[in-house]
Scaffold this motif. Structure first.
Motif, mmCIF file in Angstrom:
data_model
loop_
_atom_site.group_PDB
_atom_site.id
_atom_site.type_symbol
_atom_site.label_atom_id
_atom_site.label_comp_id
_atom_site.label_asym_id
_atom_site.label_seq_id
_atom_site.Cartn_x
_atom_site.Cartn_y
_atom_site.Cartn_z
ATOM 1 N N THR A 53 47.065 33.040 112.304
ATOM 2 C CA THR A 53 47.377 34.447 112.052
ATOM 3 C C THR A 53 46.713 34.996 110.801
ATOM 4 N N MET A 54 45.923 34.202 110.097
ATOM 5 C CA MET A 54 45.387 34.651 108.812
ATOM 6 C C MET A 54 44.338 35.741 108.923
ATOM 7 N N GLY A 55 43.692 35.918 110.056
ATOM 8 C CA GLY A 55 42.679 36.943 110.202
ATOM 9 C C GLY A 55 43.229 38.357 110.164
ATOM 10 N N ASP A 56 44.528 38.510 110.200
ATOM 11 C CA ASP A 56 45.137 39.834 110.200
ATOM 12 C C ASP A 56 44.976 40.557 108.868
ATOM 13 N N ASP A 57 44.771 39.844 107.782
ATOM 14 C CA ASP A 57 44.705 40.442 106.452
ATOM 15 C C ASP A 57 43.346 40.199 105.800
ATOM 16 N N VAL A 58 42.279 40.552 106.489
ATOM 17 C CA VAL A 58 40.937 40.346 105.950
ATOM 18 C C VAL A 58 40.677 41.367 104.853
ATOM 19 N N TYR A 59 40.221 40.896 103.700
ATOM 20 C CA TYR A 59 39.904 41.770 102.576
ATOM 21 C C TYR A 59 38.466 41.521 102.173
ATOM 22 N N GLU A 60 37.642 42.539 102.281
ATOM 23 C CA GLU A 60 36.221 42.456 101.941
ATOM 24 C C GLU A 60 35.543 41.256 102.597
#
Length: 129
Positions: A53-60
């Protein structure tokens, strides 16, 4: 038959839905260039959900998740998984930077060379633009 509400006072009803944390420690080792992760099935499942599920909060273009152990403490985790959208470009820049730094300096300890390579990365990226 169990009467309604029975078992709630001691918390046993909750364990059906949320099992106790697994207190066994995970072990990560490098074996001939391969990372080996040993942990209980419950801990590996929890980590798998975090990574999936980590791809939900992509930053830059970057995302990460910490792999927290059963006893979480502030600023401490068992490790982390990171993903970069521009991973291949980063590797390419790092290779050029390393080659240039080693061409100017005698091979030394990695701890001495890493900061030189990292500081060269910006110049290599700028030349590519």
């Amino acid at each position: 038959m169990v009467a309604r509400g029975q078992g709630r006072a001691d918390g046993t009803w909750w364990r059906r839905w949320r099992p106790e944390d697994d207190v066994r420690v995970a072990e990560v080792a490098r074996l001939d260039g391969v990372l080996s992760v040993r942990a209980s099935a419950s801990l590996l499942r929890r980590w798998a959900v975090s990574v999936a599920t980590m791809g939900d909060d992509v930053y830059e273009g970057m995302s990460y998740t910490e792999l927290d152990g059963p006893k979480w403490e502030l600023c401490r985790s068992d490790g982390e998984v990171q993903t970069f959208r521009d991973y291949h470009q980063r590797v390419s820049v790092a290779k050029v930077s390393r080659r240039e730094v080693l061409g100017e300096h005698a091979p030394g300890e990695p701890a001495e060379l890493r900061p030189l390579i990292w500081s060269r990365n910006g110049a290599v990226r700028d030349r590519r633009r």
